[in-house]
Design a protein around this motif. Structure first.
Motif, PDB file in Angstrom:
ATOM      1  N   ALA A 168       0.820  -1.230   0.000  1.00 52.42           N
ATOM      2  CA  ALA A 168       0.000   0.000   0.000  1.00 52.42           C
ATOM      3  C   ALA A 168       0.835   1.252   0.000  1.00 52.42           C
ATOM      4  CB  ALA A 168      -0.874  -0.010   1.229  1.00 52.42           C
ATOM      5  N   CYS A 169       2.132   1.078   0.038  1.00 51.38           N
ATOM      6  CA  CYS A 169       2.942   2.277   0.020  1.00 51.38           C
ATOM      7  C   CYS A 169       4.083   2.104  -0.953  1.00 51.38           C
ATOM      8  CB  CYS A 169       3.465   2.592   1.420  1.00 51.38           C
ATOM      9  SG  CYS A 169       4.336   1.240   2.192  1.00 51.38           S
ATOM     10  N   ALA A 211      -5.541  -4.223   0.067  1.00 48.12           N
ATOM     11  CA  ALA A 211      -6.131  -5.330   0.819  1.00 48.12           C
ATOM     12  C   ALA A 211      -7.563  -5.612   0.400  1.00 48.12           C
ATOM     13  CB  ALA A 211      -6.087  -5.018   2.321  1.00 48.12           C
ATOM     14  N   THR A 212      -8.304  -4.582   0.024  1.00 43.83           N
ATOM     15  CA  THR A 212      -9.694  -4.779  -0.391  1.00 43.83           C
ATOM     16  C   THR A 212      -9.767  -5.615  -1.663  1.00 43.83           C
ATOM     17  OG1 THR A 212     -10.363  -2.679   0.608  1.00 43.83           O
ATOM     18  CG2 THR A 212     -11.826  -3.610  -1.064  1.00 43.83           C
ATOM     19  N   PRO A 256      -8.517 -16.203   6.273  1.00 42.59           N
ATOM     20  CA  PRO A 256      -7.217 -15.541   6.177  1.00 42.59           C
ATOM     21  C   PRO A 256      -7.254 -14.071   6.548  1.00 42.59           C
ATOM     22  CG  PRO A 256      -7.676 -16.866   4.221  1.00 42.59           C
ATOM     23  CD  PRO A 256      -8.957 -16.787   4.994  1.00 42.59           C
ATOM     24  N   ASP A 257      -6.220 -13.641   7.270  1.00 41.94           N
ATOM     25  CA  ASP A 257      -6.025 -12.226   7.578  1.00 41.94           C
ATOM     26  C   ASP A 257      -5.241 -11.635   6.412  1.00 41.94           C
ATOM     27  OD1 ASP A 257      -5.392  -9.731   8.477  1.00 41.94           O
ATOM     28  OD2 ASP A 257      -4.185 -10.388  10.182  1.00 41.94           O
ATOM     29  N   VAL A 258      -5.945 -10.958   5.515  1.00 37.30           N
ATOM     30  CA  VAL A 258      -5.322 -10.467   4.286  1.00 37.30           C
ATOM     31  C   VAL A 258      -4.142  -9.548   4.578  1.00 37.30           C
ATOM     32  CG1 VAL A 258      -5.681  -9.072   2.217  1.00 37.30           C
ATOM     33  CG2 VAL A 258      -7.400 -10.748   2.902  1.00 37.30           C
ATOM     34  N   ASN A 259      -4.304  -8.655   5.535  1.00 39.18           N
ATOM     35  CA  ASN A 259      -3.222  -7.709   5.824  1.00 39.18           C
ATOM     36  C   ASN A 259      -1.937  -8.407   6.250  1.00 39.18           C
ATOM     37  OD1 ASN A 259      -4.408  -5.021   5.420  1.00 39.18           O
ATOM     38  ND2 ASN A 259      -5.811  -5.622   7.051  1.00 39.18           N
TER      39      ASN A 259
END
Length: 332
Positions: free
Chosen positions: A24-25, A298-299, A319-322
Motif C-alpha cells: 500500500a505504500c 487489501a480490499t 485468512p487475515d489479508v493484511n
C-alpha cells in the motif's frame, strides 16, 4: 488432502527446476540511496510467467527501474507459477511474478508456506480471459458447458474460481464442469485435437487461438461479478522478505513504477510482450490487456479470498489479508 496435493506439486517441480536451473505504500524515490545495504549487489532471481500478467516486471527490467533501485534482477520464465515453488521455498528465487494468487493463499492457509504478496500483477478486464470452443462446437452458451471438459492451468486456481462465480451468476451449475489441467501454451493444441471441449485461456494465448483456429468465445472470463479481481501477483515468502527487506522494498518500488507505465501507456506493454511471451508484434497490438495495479490493496485481495470461501474445502481458516501483504518499513 490439500496438504498432500501441495507437497506433490512441490516434489514434482523439483526435478523440473533441477533440469533447467532459476502495499500500500511506495516509498522514497531517491535512487541515490536505494542501493545502500542491499546484499550481494542487489542480485535476485524472479521467476515469471510468459503471459501479459508479467509485463510490469519486464518493463521494469527494460526501463532500468530495477537497476535504479540498486537491484540486479534475473528474470526467469516458467510455464506456471508452481514450477518455481521449490526454488522459492529454498530462497533461490526471491519472487514469483504472475503467480496465481488463490493457489498461494491456499498454500499459506494450509500451513505449507508463509506467504508475502509484494504486488498485484494483473486484474481482470472484459475479454482478457475467455472460454473458447471450436468454430463448429455444439457449445453455444455457458449452460452448454455443463458436463464438458474445460482446460485450466491448475485446478481450483483463480481461473476456476472466477469462472464459477460467472457461471453461478448465469444460473449454470459449476460443479458439473469437468476442469482439466493443461498449460496455457498447450491449450491451443488440446482444443484443436479434441482433448478438451473448451479452454479457459488468457492473453496472449487467447488471441493466438482465435486467430489460428477461428475459435469462438462462449464466456467472457473478465465479466461481472469478477471484473477487477486481481488474478495474479508478485509473491514471496515471509522468510525471504524478513531476510531481504531492503531488496523486497526496492523491488516493490520499481514494480509500482513499471505498473504505472503499463497502466497509462499500452505501447509500453506492446514493446515488451514479443521479448518474453513468444508473441508477434502485430498480435501484441490487438490483444486485450488486464488492469495493472500500481499499489497493493487489501480490499482487492479480499475479493480473491471471498471467491475462495465460495469453493467448499478450499480454505480451512479465515485468512487475515493484511498479514500476507508486504509493507516495507519507513527506513527501507
Amino acid at each position: 488432502m490439500r496438504s498432500l496435493r501441495f507437497r506433490s506439486i512441490v516434489a514434482a517441480s523439483v526435478a523440473l527446476l533441477a533440469a533447467s536451473t532459476l502495499s500500500a505504500c511506495g516509498g522514497d524515490d531517491d535512487s541515490s540511496g536505494n542501493s545502500k545495504g542491499l546484499e550481494n549487489g542487489g542480485k535476485m532471481t524472479v521467476a515469471i510467467l510468459g503471459v501479459v500478467d508479467g509485463a510490469g516486471a519486464q518493463i521494469a527490467q527494460q526501463k532500468g527501474l530495477f537497476k535504479a533501485e540498486g537491484l540486479d534482477v534475473n528474470l526467469k520464465i516458467v510455464a506456471k507459477s508452481t514450477d518455481a515453488l521449490p526454488a522459492l521455498m529454498k530462497g533461490d528465487v526471491g519472487v514469483i511474478g504472475g503467480a496465481n494468487l488463490s493457489t498461494f493463499i491456499a498454500a499459506n492457509d494450509a500451513g505449507q508456506m508463509h506467504l508475502k504478496v509484494i504486488g498485484e500483477a494483473a486484474t481482470l478486464t472484459p475479454n482478457m480471459m475467455s472460454v473458447l470452443v471450436k468454430p463448429d462446437s455444439p457449445i453455444k452458451e455457458p449452460k452448454d458447458l455443463e458436463g464438458k471438459k474445460v482446460a485450466v492451468v491448475i485446478p481450483n486456481n483463480i481461473q476456476v474460481l472466477t469462472m464459477n462465480a460467472i457461471l453461478r451468476a448465469k444460473n449454470v451449475d459449476p460443479t458439473k464442469v469437468k476442469y482439466t489441467p493443461v498449460p496455457f501454451a498447450q491449450m491451443g493444441p488440446a482444443l484443436e485435437k479434441g482433448d478438451v471441449d473448451a479452454v479457459h485461456v488468457l492473453e496472449p494465448f487467447l488471441s493466438d487461438i482465435q486467430k489460428k483456429q477461428g475459435a469462438r468465445s462462449v464466456l467472457d472470463g473478465g465479466s461481472d461479478p469478477v471484473k477487477g479481481v486481481p488474478v495474479s501477483g508478485y509473491v514471496s515468502t515471509k522468510e525471504w522478505t524478513d531476510k531481504h527487506p531492503k531488496e523486497a522494498a526496492a523491488f516493490q518500488r520499481a514494480l509500482f513504477k513499471a505498473q504505472a507505465l503499463a497502466a497509462s501507456d499500452r505501447k509500453q506493454v506492446e514493446s515488451v510482450l514479443p521479448t518474453y511471451a513468444k508473441i508477434a508484434p502485430d498480435v501484441a497490438k490487438v490483444i486485450t490487456l488486464p488492469g495493472y495495479p500500481t499499489s497493493l490493496n487489501a480490499t482487492r485481495i479480499s475479493r480473491v479470498v471471498d471467491l475462495m470461501k465460495a469453493q467448499p474445502g478450499l480454505l480451512k481458516n479465515n485468512p487475515d489479508v493484511n498479514s500476507i501483504l508486504f509493507t516495507p518499513q519507513a527506513s527501507q
